[in-house]
Design an enzyme around this catalytic site. Structure first.
Site, PDB file in Angstrom:
ATOM      1  N   ASP A 114      34.840  32.395  41.390  1.00  0.00           N
ATOM      2  CA  ASP A 114      34.487  32.031  40.009  1.00  0.00           C
ATOM      3  C   ASP A 114      35.697  31.840  39.093  1.00  0.00           C
ATOM      4  O   ASP A 114      35.553  31.847  37.878  1.00  0.00           O
ATOM      5  CB  ASP A 114      33.554  33.087  39.413  1.00  0.00           C
ATOM      6  CG  ASP A 114      34.245  34.415  39.189  1.00  0.00           C
ATOM      7  OD1 ASP A 114      35.258  34.669  39.861  1.00  0.00           O
ATOM      8  OD2 ASP A 114      33.786  35.192  38.344  1.00  0.00           O
ATOM      9  N   GLU A 115      36.882  31.659  39.656  1.00  0.00           N
ATOM     10  CA  GLU A 115      38.083  31.535  38.823  1.00  0.00           C
ATOM     11  C   GLU A 115      39.029  30.490  39.379  1.00  0.00           C
ATOM     12  O   GLU A 115      39.190  30.383  40.586  1.00  0.00           O
ATOM     13  CB  GLU A 115      38.886  32.835  38.873  1.00  0.00           C
ATOM     14  CG  GLU A 115      38.448  33.917  37.955  1.00  0.00           C
ATOM     15  CD  GLU A 115      39.247  35.169  38.264  1.00  0.00           C
ATOM     16  OE1 GLU A 115      40.406  35.246  37.833  1.00  0.00           O
ATOM     17  OE2 GLU A 115      38.703  36.041  38.958  1.00  0.00           O
TER      18      GLU A 115
END
Length: 431
Positions: A114-115
């Site tokens: 998610d990054e």
DNA sequence: TCTGGGGTCCTAGGACCC
DNA sequence: TCTGGGGTCCTAGGACCC
């Protein structure tokens, strides 16, 4: 005002960290808009711990990593929606987000599910905010995931900026951390434990020395840091002072190990069941490295009892095993793993978890399997196995050692459909 | 009753060699 | 009986990340 110990010479150096908000919870919301504004939690494997909380769930005081059974009271009382984790769904949504980001910078490091870090080198500071707003809006509109963006002159500073963008509503999801004064003021508001790379132990250690904020850490004597925290600590400090020590990794570095491990849904005592479980994990881990075109030369397996249960006697063991030659053949890996269990198994313990790790991974094309006389046959067998399991679902076709009932298999009672990766689970629109 | 999984990196200490 | 010192390599375990 005192200067930060190093100058921020690289004014044009800008790194952005884009981080999806409560990622797993946000994924569940895409397909169920009724959940917007409602508290959601997502559970780890085996429905054990809470690993994602929506903002509303955080506000209720539900803690990260808390065991599900402990939070159940709050959850039921407040009507919190609970999901088992659905990694095929989250993985697919993640890919869509990353593809969008690749369009916004030539240099993107996909850091986790998610990054991602984006290089904004050469951007003028006043352009950054507009550009970030555009990114945020595009991802929201095209995929439906809300993100926060932090920009700084090093990775660690962009992490700090992102943290502020998330935590403080005034930023509206975007924090551009530029200018010595602004940075110093921001570091003062960041607790030492919230600095990237400072975990539980180091943060306790530093607090004992009266170092409680990122700013205090930035002003510490570098030799003291070197002596007490090694190169890792030194790099963190330099990064906080605007000296970049961590480059963007644009190509994913080749894997050095590959692991499959699981807790059991109930304690296991019999060696046969342990062997059955390790055979399953062996099969999965072999499948994983085949997917990446790798072969392994050695492996280790491990077993553990439940260390939370203070009343029971504890045991844990592992063993390192060599494979005869580098391979990704499920049969060989499983055979060795099952033999390994025999060597570390002790009677009359209640086992909670087992796992297998493959080491010394190499590209399967780079090594000629001189000792592997059967290679062509094995390769084609494994290919068929993978194709069938891809088409009809994981573990449809498996080795006899993996067992049939698998009663120890993990719990996943609240899993959402695989909306985007499984044809029979596609969303149906009724009119 | 019920407490995740998969990675990387660093370091200390032992084994071994000359 | 006395038993050096320095270097390298490997490994296990710890700490950290998401």
């Amino acid at each position: 005002m005192r200067q930060l110990p190093a100058n921020h010479q690289s004014l044009l150096q800008s790194i952005a960290l884009i981080d999806c908000n409560s990622f797993y919870a946000s994924c569940e919301r895409i397909f169920n808009p009724k959940l917007l504004g409602k508290p959601i939690v997502v559970l780890s494997n085996n429905d054990g711990c809470i690993i994602t909380r929506s903002a509303e769930a955080k506000a209720l005081g539900i803690k990260m990593g808390e065991p599900y059974f402990k939070a159940k009271k709050i959850i039921e009382k407040n009507n919190v929606k609970v999901f088992s984790s659905n990694y095929s769904l989250y993985g697919d949504i993640s890919q869509r987000v990353m593809e969008i980001l690749l369009g916004f910078s030539p240099e993107v490091e996909i850091y986790s599910i998610d990054e991602a870090f984006l290089n904004f080198k050469g951007f003028k500071n006043h352009e950054l905010l507009t550009y970030c707003k555009h990114i945020r809006q595009t991802i929201k509109q095209w995929v439906g995931i809300p993100v926060s963006i932090g920009v700084g002159s090093t990775k660690t500073l962009s992490k700090i900026a992102n943290h502020l963008a998330k935590k403080e509503a005034d930023y509206e999801g975007i924090c551009i951390l530029k200018g010595d004064e602004k940075i110093e003021e921001a570091l003062n508001r960041i607790e030492i434990g919230d600095v990237w790379g400072i975990g539980r132990r180091l943060s306790k250690f530093l607090r004992n020395y009266g170092v409680c904020t990122a700013k205090q850490f930035a002003f510490l004597d570098r030799r003291w840091i070197r002596k007490n925290m090694g190169v890792v600590g030194e790099k963190i400090q330099l990064e906080l002072c605007g000296v970049s020590c961590l480059d963007l990794e644009l190509l994913p570095s080749p894997k050095k190990s590959c692991c499959v491990s699981r807790s059991f849904s109930r304690p296991i005592e019999k060696i046969e069941e342990l062997q059955e479980s390790i055979a399953n994990y062996g099969s999965r881990v072999a499948e994983k490295i085949r997917e990446e075109g790798l072969i392994a030369q050695s492996m280790s397996i491990f077993v553990l009892t439940n260390h939370f249960n203070k009343k029971e006697k504890q045991y844990s063991s592992s063993i390192k095993l060599q494979l005869d030659y580098p391979t990704s053949d499920s049969k060989l890996i499983v055979k060795r793993a099952v033999e390994g269990i025999q060597r570390i198994y002790k009677e009359s313990y209640r086992y909670k978890k087992a796992g297998i790790i493959l080491y010394e991974l190499h590209s399967s094309s780079s090594v000629r399997g001189l000792l592997d006389y059967d290679k062509p046959r094995t390769d084609s067998l494994m290919r068929s196995l993978d194709e069938i399991n891809y088409r009809y679902g994981s573990a449809t076709l498996r080795l006899a050692a993996e067992g049939i009932r698998r009663s120890w298999h993990m719990r996943r009672e609240k899993v959402s459909p695989c909306y985007t990766t499984s044809f029979d689970q596609l969303m149906i629109v009724k009119s």
